[in-house]
Scaffold this motif. Structure first.
Motif, mmCIF file in Angstrom:
data_model
loop_
_atom_site.group_PDB
_atom_site.id
_atom_site.type_symbol
_atom_site.label_atom_id
_atom_site.label_comp_id
_atom_site.label_asym_id
_atom_site.label_seq_id
_atom_site.Cartn_x
_atom_site.Cartn_y
_atom_site.Cartn_z
ATOM 1 N N ILE A 154 0.838 -1.212 0.000
ATOM 2 C CA ILE A 154 0.000 0.000 0.000
ATOM 3 C C ILE A 154 0.866 1.252 0.000
ATOM 4 C CG2 ILE A 154 -1.751 1.307 1.299
ATOM 5 C CD1 ILE A 154 -2.605 -1.573 2.400
ATOM 6 N N ILE A 155 1.887 1.261 0.881
ATOM 7 C CA ILE A 155 2.717 2.466 1.023
ATOM 8 C C ILE A 155 3.381 2.837 -0.303
ATOM 9 C CG2 ILE A 155 4.842 3.374 2.099
ATOM 10 C CD1 ILE A 155 3.981 1.656 4.622
ATOM 11 N N TYR A 156 3.922 1.804 -1.025
ATOM 12 C CA TYR A 156 4.673 2.124 -2.246
ATOM 13 C C TYR A 156 3.795 2.221 -3.491
ATOM 14 C CZ TYR A 156 8.851 1.970 0.565
ATOM 15 O OH TYR A 156 9.795 2.253 1.532
ATOM 16 N N SER A 157 2.517 1.799 -3.379
ATOM 17 C CA SER A 157 1.680 1.931 -4.582
ATOM 18 C C SER A 157 0.749 3.142 -4.515
ATOM 19 C CB SER A 157 0.854 0.650 -4.813
ATOM 20 O OG SER A 157 -0.051 0.499 -3.735
ATOM 21 N N GLU A 158 0.433 3.613 -3.313
ATOM 22 C CA GLU A 158 -0.480 4.753 -3.198
ATOM 23 C C GLU A 158 0.239 6.066 -3.511
ATOM 24 O OE1 GLU A 158 -3.721 5.300 -2.754
ATOM 25 O OE2 GLU A 158 -4.025 3.146 -2.905
ATOM 26 N N SER A 159 -0.450 6.965 -4.172
ATOM 27 C CA SER A 159 0.203 8.239 -4.506
ATOM 28 C C SER A 159 -0.051 9.300 -3.430
ATOM 29 C CB SER A 159 -0.303 8.725 -5.862
ATOM 30 O OG SER A 159 -1.704 8.822 -5.800
ATOM 31 N N ILE A 160 -1.034 9.068 -2.549
ATOM 32 C CA ILE A 160 -1.335 10.101 -1.544
ATOM 33 C C ILE A 160 -0.454 9.934 -0.293
ATOM 34 C CG2 ILE A 160 -3.717 10.597 -2.230
ATOM 35 C CD1 ILE A 160 -4.632 8.583 -0.067
ATOM 36 N N PRO A 161 -0.127 11.039 0.403
ATOM 37 C CA PRO A 161 0.634 10.919 1.656
ATOM 38 C C PRO A 161 -0.184 10.186 2.718
ATOM 39 C CG PRO A 161 0.463 13.224 0.962
ATOM 40 C CD PRO A 161 -0.441 12.438 0.081
ATOM 41 N N LYS A 216 7.960 8.020 1.843
ATOM 42 C CA LYS A 216 7.450 6.639 1.802
ATOM 43 C C LYS A 216 8.329 5.712 2.653
ATOM 44 C CE LYS A 216 4.975 6.725 -2.568
ATOM 45 N NZ LYS A 216 3.668 6.323 -2.074
ATOM 46 N N ASP A 217 9.651 5.947 2.603
ATOM 47 C CA ASP A 217 10.545 5.091 3.396
ATOM 48 C C ASP A 217 10.304 5.278 4.892
ATOM 49 O OD1 ASP A 217 11.563 4.122 1.091
ATOM 50 O OD2 ASP A 217 13.432 5.287 1.160
ATOM 51 N N CYS A 242 7.557 6.185 6.161
ATOM 52 C CA CYS A 242 6.238 5.591 6.391
ATOM 53 C C CYS A 242 6.392 4.079 6.608
ATOM 54 C CB CYS A 242 5.372 5.890 5.168
ATOM 55 S SG CYS A 242 3.666 5.451 5.348
ATOM 56 N N PHE A 243 7.211 3.460 5.774
ATOM 57 C CA PHE A 243 7.449 2.015 5.886
ATOM 58 C C PHE A 243 8.110 1.694 7.227
ATOM 59 C CE2 PHE A 243 10.164 -1.732 5.319
ATOM 60 C CZ PHE A 243 9.171 -2.674 5.055
ATOM 61 N N ARG A 244 9.107 2.531 7.587
ATOM 62 C CA ARG A 244 9.803 2.289 8.866
ATOM 63 C C ARG A 244 8.845 2.410 10.052
ATOM 64 N NH1 ARG A 244 14.057 4.873 6.284
ATOM 65 N NH2 ARG A 244 13.618 6.875 7.263
ATOM 66 N N ALA A 245 7.892 3.338 9.948
ATOM 67 C CA ALA A 245 6.909 3.496 11.036
ATOM 68 C C ALA A 245 6.054 2.232 11.141
ATOM 69 C CB ALA A 245 6.039 4.720 10.781
ATOM 70 N N ALA A 246 5.642 1.719 9.960
ATOM 71 C CA ALA A 246 4.826 0.493 9.948
ATOM 72 C C ALA A 246 5.615 -0.662 10.561
ATOM 73 C CB ALA A 246 4.417 0.169 8.510
ATOM 74 N N GLU A 247 6.918 -0.704 10.213
ATOM 75 C CA GLU A 247 7.801 -1.765 10.721
ATOM 76 C C GLU A 247 7.916 -1.667 12.250
ATOM 77 O OE1 GLU A 247 11.760 -3.329 8.514
ATOM 78 O OE2 GLU A 247 11.820 -1.284 9.275
ATOM 79 N N THR A 248 8.103 -0.433 12.734
ATOM 80 C CA THR A 248 8.231 -0.209 14.189
ATOM 81 C C THR A 248 6.982 -0.732 14.904
ATOM 82 O OG1 THR A 248 9.467 1.783 13.732
ATOM 83 C CG2 THR A 248 8.574 1.599 15.939
ATOM 84 N N ILE A 249 5.832 -0.415 14.354
ATOM 85 C CA ILE A 249 4.581 -0.823 15.015
ATOM 86 C C ILE A 249 4.426 -2.344 14.953
ATOM 87 C CG2 ILE A 249 2.047 -0.701 14.906
ATOM 88 C CD1 ILE A 249 2.370 2.198 13.864
ATOM 89 N N LEU A 250 4.571 -2.907 13.753
ATOM 90 C CA LEU A 250 4.323 -4.352 13.595
ATOM 91 C C LEU A 250 5.410 -5.197 14.268
ATOM 92 C CD1 LEU A 250 2.932 -4.349 9.951
ATOM 93 C CD2 LEU A 250 1.644 -4.943 12.006
ATOM 94 N N VAL A 299 -3.213 0.819 11.129
ATOM 95 C CA VAL A 299 -4.094 1.514 10.197
ATOM 96 C C VAL A 299 -3.240 2.495 9.407
ATOM 97 C CG1 VAL A 299 -6.052 3.113 10.011
ATOM 98 C CG2 VAL A 299 -6.100 1.293 11.727
ATOM 99 N N LEU A 300 -3.347 2.402 8.088
ATOM 100 C CA LEU A 300 -2.743 3.427 7.233
ATOM 101 C C LEU A 300 -3.860 4.372 6.851
ATOM 102 C CD1 LEU A 300 -0.542 1.193 4.894
ATOM 103 C CD2 LEU A 300 0.264 2.803 6.634
ATOM 104 N N GLU A 301 -3.565 5.649 6.899
ATOM 105 C CA GLU A 301 -4.628 6.618 6.662
ATOM 106 C C GLU A 301 -4.159 7.700 5.730
ATOM 107 O OE1 GLU A 301 -6.794 6.991 10.740
ATOM 108 O OE2 GLU A 301 -6.639 8.987 9.869
ATOM 109 N N GLU A 302 -5.041 8.155 4.896
ATOM 110 C CA GLU A 302 -4.768 9.328 4.064
ATOM 111 C C GLU A 302 -4.436 10.509 4.985
ATOM 112 O OE1 GLU A 302 -8.556 10.592 2.706
ATOM 113 O OE2 GLU A 302 -7.782 12.304 1.589
ATOM 114 N N LYS A 303 -3.374 11.235 4.664
ATOM 115 C CA LYS A 303 -3.029 12.407 5.476
ATOM 116 C C LYS A 303 -3.919 13.573 5.041
ATOM 117 C CE LYS A 303 1.134 15.038 6.601
ATOM 118 N NZ LYS A 303 2.573 15.057 6.318
ATOM 119 N N ILE A 304 -4.682 14.094 5.980
ATOM 120 C CA ILE A 304 -5.562 15.213 5.627
ATOM 121 C C ILE A 304 -5.060 16.471 6.327
ATOM 122 C CG2 ILE A 304 -7.591 13.847 5.029
ATOM 123 C CD1 ILE A 304 -8.689 14.303 7.828
ATOM 124 N N GLN A 305 -5.604 17.619 5.912
ATOM 125 C CA GLN A 305 -5.056 18.877 6.424
ATOM 126 C C GLN A 305 -6.145 19.823 6.898
ATOM 127 O OE1 GLN A 305 -2.481 20.228 3.303
ATOM 128 N NE2 GLN A 305 -0.706 19.421 4.386
#
Ligand code: AMP
Length: 443
Positions: free
Chosen positions: A148-155, A175-176, A178-186, A198-204
């Motif tokens: 998901i992280i490397y295929s999605e275009s949105i932050p 993206k890297d 983001c991946f490291r954060a996912a790794e830390t959690i999992l 949960v991966l979430e679209e970054k909103i503002q």
């Protein structure tokens, strides 16, 4: 301010109230509850050193996990209403247990607390009810996350599914990262809370907190608030539990509030009912006002800290009736809280090093405090054996003031902070910058 209430309040039996929790939030709840003359005693389990400065309050030393002993003690004290402050006992089903033992409890059961203790469940809940929120993916493995992280275009932002004391959310820049954060959690940084993420679209947009007291079917809206999560001025630095707050939030115009009620609050309560969840407690809506309108960032199943310390002084003595009505499921739905006369602000004094490593046990000296519409709620304090007040947490004191406008509020709060001394005291000087004239030209 007034709460319009139609019932005969004098018939309520509210002599002995119990609050569970040990922070500034619980001290401010106790302070607001004791204002009612029907209340004779407010017990806190465990409370902190500051509890002892609050009228009618007493601390009880007992382990809430020892349920048999707990119930015996509450029977002995003839407790009429229990208010559960923090999310962990709610997530562990303490409210369900105490209700089964016939206590009136303000706080959702385990099913309702899931709005907070499982972010993926809360997102699915919002999806079911068509409540505006950021797009999301529930993820069980690093492989899945990577795809998901490397295929999605949105932050994206990355969140541990379960409770993580506010530390389980990562806002990566790349993206890297983001991946490291996912790794830390999992990889187990948050234990069981991070088995799912949960991966979430970054909103503002600016954030605002809206609180409702809910009785299962009906609700009362409390004043809104904005808090400052970042450690440093100009909203920079690491995320914290909260460095200060102000209420109400002028950002929330009537137009936004009407939308929030229609698009978010009422659909949330309807969906709880659809799912047969009888929710008796606070629903905290953490919202972002995006260019597409208000969206839910998160639900909490309890009052926020320091928002609670900020809002409680705006409540009048009828506040405890609202809690009781929620616990009994008999709000009329017409109770209104009118806070038009006063605004409130809170600055948190922290220990050097917070939110990372910090020392405890440092002596606190409090000088001459302006007490007119000002409160100090202890967040993390204790006594030594000589009765001296000591620091006992990263967030130490909540310095709260009310006045006609935010400039006056923060002038008083910062004057009081000058009177508070402990080694390494740190606080932000720009709390409420959005609503203070001295910041209207920016930094
Ligand atoms: P939470 O614990 O979910 O409230 O997240 C903590 C903080 O992270 C929020 O107050 C936001 O500032 C930020 N945050 C959470 N989710 C998002 C999102 N989807 N987009 C942008 N910022 C977010």
């Amino acid at each position: 301010m007034s709460i319009n209430s139609t019932s005969a309040e004098s018939f309520h039996k509210l002599e002995n109230i119990l609050i569970i929790g040990n922070g500034g939030r619980e001290n401010s709840l106790a302070w607001a509850i004791q204002k009612n003359e029907l209340v004779k005693k407010v017990y806190l389990i465990p409370g902190n050193a500051g509890t002892e400065r609050i009228n009618k309050c007493e601390r009880i030393k007992i382990d809430i996990n020892n349920k048999i002993e707990l119930v015996e003690k509450l029977d002995l004290l003839k407790i009429n209403l229990i208010v559960i402050g923090p999310e962990i006992p709610l997530a562990n089903g303490l409210a369900d247990y105490l209700r089964k033992k016939n206590f009136k409890v303000f706080g959702p059961g385990k099913d309702g607390a899931k709005l907070e203790y499982s972010k993926s469940w809360a997102k699915e809940f919002m999806q079911d009810a068509n409540i505006p929120t950021a797009k999301f993916w529930k993820v069980n493995s690093l492989e899945e996350a990577k795809k998901i992280i490397y295929s999605e275009s949105i932050p994206l932002v990355v969140k541990a599914d379960g409770l993580a004391s506010g530390k389980g959310v990562f806002i990566p820049e790349t993206k890297d990262e983001c991946f490291r954060a996912a790794e830390t959690i999992l990889n187990g940084k948050f234990g069981k809370s991070g088995e799912v993420l949960v991966l979430e679209e970054k909103i503002q947009g600016p954030e605002v907190s809206v609180f409702t007291l809910c009785d299962g079917k009906k609700y009362v809206l409390l004043p809104s608030a904005q808090d400052h999560k970042r450690l440093n001025e100009n909203d920079k630095g690491p995320n914290t539990g909260g460095m200060g707050a102000y209420s109400p939030a002028p950002l929330l115009t009537k137009e936004y509030l009407d939308r929030i009620i229609k698009e978010i609050i009422e659909p949330t309560i309807d969906e709880l009912n659809k799912k047969n969840i009888e929710y008796k407690g606070v629903i905290y809506f953490g919202l972002m006002i995006t260019e597409y309108g208000p969206k839910v960032i998160e639900y909490n199943c309890r009052f926020g800290d320091p928002e609670c310390q900020t809002i409680m002084p705006l409540m009048d003595q009828n506040f405890v009736f609202l809690l009781e009505k929620c616990s009994m499921g008999n709000l009329t739905g017409y109770e209104k809280i009118d806070t038009s006369e006063m605004v409130s602000g809170c600055v948190i004094a922290t220990s050097k090093g917070y939110p990372h490593e910090y020392k405890t046990g440092l002596p606190i000296k409090i000088g001459k405090i302006d007490k007119s519409d000002c409160q100090i709620f202890d967040s993390g304090t204790s006594f030594n054996k000589n009765g001296d007040l000591l620091t006992d947490g990263g967030r130490v004191l909540s310095v709260v003031c009310q006045d006609k406008d935010f400039d006056m509020v923060f002038e008083k709060a910062y004057k009081n902070l000058k009177e508070i001394k402990f080694d390494g005291i740190y606080f932000r000087n720009d709390i409420g910058h959005q609503v203070r004239k001295d910041f209207s030209k920016g930094y």
